[in-house]
Scaffold this motif. Structure first.
Motif, PDB file in Angstrom:
ATOM      1  N   LEU A 172      38.199  86.580  78.669  1.00  0.00           N
ATOM      2  CA  LEU A 172      37.847  85.168  78.667  1.00  0.00           C
ATOM      3  C   LEU A 172      36.500  85.009  79.356  1.00  0.00           C
ATOM      4  CD1 LEU A 172      38.460  82.127  78.304  1.00  0.00           C
ATOM      5  CD2 LEU A 172      39.656  82.217  80.514  1.00  0.00           C
ATOM      6  N   VAL A 173      35.555  84.369  78.663  1.00  0.00           N
ATOM      7  CA  VAL A 173      34.241  84.078  79.222  1.00  0.00           C
ATOM      8  C   VAL A 173      34.142  82.572  79.421  1.00  0.00           C
ATOM      9  CG1 VAL A 173      31.749  84.242  78.944  1.00  0.00           C
ATOM     10  CG2 VAL A 173      33.221  86.079  78.074  1.00  0.00           C
ATOM     11  N   LEU A 174      33.975  82.151  80.659  1.00  0.00           N
ATOM     12  CA  LEU A 174      33.785  80.743  80.983  1.00  0.00           C
ATOM     13  C   LEU A 174      32.292  80.446  80.974  1.00  0.00           C
ATOM     14  CD1 LEU A 174      36.277  80.576  83.998  1.00  0.00           C
ATOM     15  CD2 LEU A 174      36.714  79.877  81.638  1.00  0.00           C
ATOM     16  N   GLY A 175      31.860  79.612  80.025  1.00  0.00           N
ATOM     17  CA  GLY A 175      30.449  79.256  79.939  1.00  0.00           C
ATOM     18  C   GLY A 175      29.729  79.941  78.799  1.00  0.00           C
ATOM     19  N   PRO A 176      29.538  79.250  77.661  1.00  0.00           N
ATOM     20  CA  PRO A 176      28.852  79.851  76.505  1.00  0.00           C
ATOM     21  C   PRO A 176      27.351  79.594  76.510  1.00  0.00           C
ATOM     22  CG  PRO A 176      29.946  77.835  75.825  1.00  0.00           C
ATOM     23  CD  PRO A 176      30.187  77.973  77.301  1.00  0.00           C
ATOM     24  N   GLY A 177      26.710  79.760  77.669  1.00  0.00           N
ATOM     25  CA  GLY A 177      25.252  79.764  77.723  1.00  0.00           C
ATOM     26  C   GLY A 177      24.722  81.141  77.362  1.00  0.00           C
ATOM     27  N   ARG A 202      27.933  71.122  71.709  1.00  0.00           N
ATOM     28  CA  ARG A 202      26.872  71.877  71.033  1.00  0.00           C
ATOM     29  C   ARG A 202      26.976  73.363  71.348  1.00  0.00           C
ATOM     30  NH1 ARG A 202      20.756  70.286  72.224  1.00  0.00           N
ATOM     31  NH2 ARG A 202      21.145  71.454  74.130  1.00  0.00           N
ATOM     32  N   SER A 203      27.209  73.720  72.620  1.00  0.00           N
ATOM     33  CA  SER A 203      27.296  75.134  72.970  1.00  0.00           C
ATOM     34  C   SER A 203      28.544  75.774  72.366  1.00  0.00           C
ATOM     35  CB  SER A 203      27.280  75.314  74.491  1.00  0.00           C
ATOM     36  OG  SER A 203      28.427  74.742  75.078  1.00  0.00           O
ATOM     37  N   ARG A 204      29.632  75.026  72.304  1.00  0.00           N
ATOM     38  CA  ARG A 204      30.831  75.576  71.684  1.00  0.00           C
ATOM     39  C   ARG A 204      30.622  75.791  70.191  1.00  0.00           C
ATOM     40  NH1 ARG A 204      33.379  71.378  74.456  1.00  0.00           N
ATOM     41  NH2 ARG A 204      34.052  70.432  72.482  1.00  0.00           N
ATOM     42  N   ALA A 205      29.931  74.858  69.550  1.00  0.00           N
ATOM     43  CA  ALA A 205      29.676  74.999  68.113  1.00  0.00           C
ATOM     44  C   ALA A 205      28.800  76.213  67.833  1.00  0.00           C
ATOM     45  CB  ALA A 205      29.022  73.731  67.575  1.00  0.00           C
ATOM     46  N   PHE A 212      32.871  83.673  67.452  1.00  0.00           N
ATOM     47  CA  PHE A 212      33.772  83.717  68.594  1.00  0.00           C
ATOM     48  C   PHE A 212      34.869  82.662  68.475  1.00  0.00           C
ATOM     49  CE2 PHE A 212      29.911  85.517  70.641  1.00  0.00           C
ATOM     50  CZ  PHE A 212      30.459  86.731  71.032  1.00  0.00           C
ATOM     51  N   ALA A 213      36.028  82.977  69.024  1.00  0.00           N
ATOM     52  CA  ALA A 213      37.054  81.966  69.274  1.00  0.00           C
ATOM     53  C   ALA A 213      36.597  81.136  70.461  1.00  0.00           C
ATOM     54  CB  ALA A 213      38.386  82.633  69.561  1.00  0.00           C
ATOM     55  N   VAL A 214      36.656  79.811  70.328  1.00  0.00           N
ATOM     56  CA  VAL A 214      36.051  78.917  71.310  1.00  0.00           C
ATOM     57  C   VAL A 214      36.986  77.754  71.581  1.00  0.00           C
ATOM     58  CG1 VAL A 214      34.032  77.484  71.842  1.00  0.00           C
ATOM     59  CG2 VAL A 214      33.760  79.519  70.426  1.00  0.00           C
TER      60      VAL A 214
END
Length: 336
Positions: A172-177, A202-205, A212-214
């Protein structure tokens, strides 16, 4: 030469500066690409902690994610570097202390940090002088854009290593920057099953567009999470990472909040969790170059646009250039 300089909070611009000269042990690099990072934004806003601690002061020339070509060397440097395409380490240790001698120059008490700490001028310029000992050669399969993504990739790779995940396990990665996405790409190349969680739609999209699963943190699928990486700047996330990770496993902290982040050591102890902080990409740079060069990971989709030096102020102020893509990273070509 032209260089981009921040002279105070919200004050910056392109200046004409003297050409750099290679001091003993140094080379001069013609810069072809520079990444703009959240640390650079903190210097622009005045929020960077080093400004308060005295490790940094204005004026400052930013830029620690870079690629370029060696155009001059000092007399005591291997002339084989001339003409080579390179990137380099941000952390420039003293070379004398026990930490440096043990290969831990990234935590040297007397270190410079390129474009960050100690007044060592960064890469947002047409040319830059830098110690030859910090260089990493770039193979032909790593272009300039990719080369300027080696430094953040090194940070992300160290976070993946610190998470302890193996092929087939769930990360699990917290933060899709930028760092979170790079960690996801590197972990996926390793064979891990990766899930990214973020606040911004926007970052999740964008993360979803990379396959990725988001989700949001509030809508996470059920665990177990064999490893968790906190790549956010939210003060509540470090504690959540410990809460979510499987007992006996590992969390990696690579995000940095501007306010204190509290983790209850009882939670670490009672779950037998190992927590690791990641300061720099130094030990991960060579491994990142290998993964980029082999094609195992292609980080270039993360770059939304490449601008010239005159447009850096807009980027630091959060203004996206016209025609920018959806990625989180902006690059600079100082030759423009």
């Amino acid at each position: 030469m032209r260089a981009f300089v921040v002279t105070g909070p919200g004050r910056s611009g392109v200046q004409d500066l003297p050409e750099p000269v290679a001091a003993p042990g140094q080379v001069v690099v013609e810069i072809t690409r520079v990444g703009v990072c959240g640390t650079d934004v903190e210097f622009f806003t005045g929020d960077m902690a080093y400004l308060g601690s005295g490790h940094a002061a204005y004026p400052i020339r930013l830029g620690h994610e870079w690629a370029g070509r060696v155009v001059a060397t000092a007399a005591d440097v291997d002339q084989g570097w001339l003409g080579r395409r390179v990137t380099g380490d941000t952390m420039l240790g003293c070379g004398r202390c026990a930490r440096c001698r043990a290969g831990r120059q990234h935590v040297c008490e007397e270190r410079y940090e390129l474009g960050i700490r100690g007044g060592f001028a960064g890469a947002l310029a047409e040319r830059m002088a830098i110690p030859a000992s910090s260089l990493h050669a770039l193979p032909d399969t790593v272009d300039d854009m990719t080369g300027a993504l080696v430094e953040p990739g090194g940070n992300a790779l160290r976070a993946v290593w610190a998470s302890g995940v193996e092929p087939g396990e769930r990360l699990l990665v917290l933060g899709p920057g930028t760092i979170g996405l790079l960690a996801g790409l590197l972990a996926r190349a390793l064979g891990a099953e990766v899930h990214l969680a973020g606040r911004s739609e926007r970052s999740r999209a964008f993360a979803s567009s990379l396959g990725f699963a988001v989700s949001t943190v509030d809508a996470l699928p059920p665990g177990p999470w064999d490893g968790v990486i906190d790549a956010t700047n939210a003060p509540g996330m470090p504690a959540l990472a410990v809460e979510l990770v499987e007992p006996g496993r590992k969390v990696a902290y690579i995000g940095l909040s501007t306010t204190p982040s509290l983790v209850d050591s009882r939670d670490l102890l009672l779950k037998d969790v190992t927590a690791t902080g990641i300061l720099s990409g130094s030990p991960g740079l060579a491994g990142t170059i290998e993964r980029y060069a082999s094609g195992a990971v292609d980080p270039r989709p993360l770059v939304a646009a490449t601008v010239g030096l005159a447009e850096v102020t807009d980027v630091l102020a959060g203004r996206r250039p016209g025609g920018a893509g959806a990625g989180p990273k902006f690059h600079v070509d100082p030759r423009r």
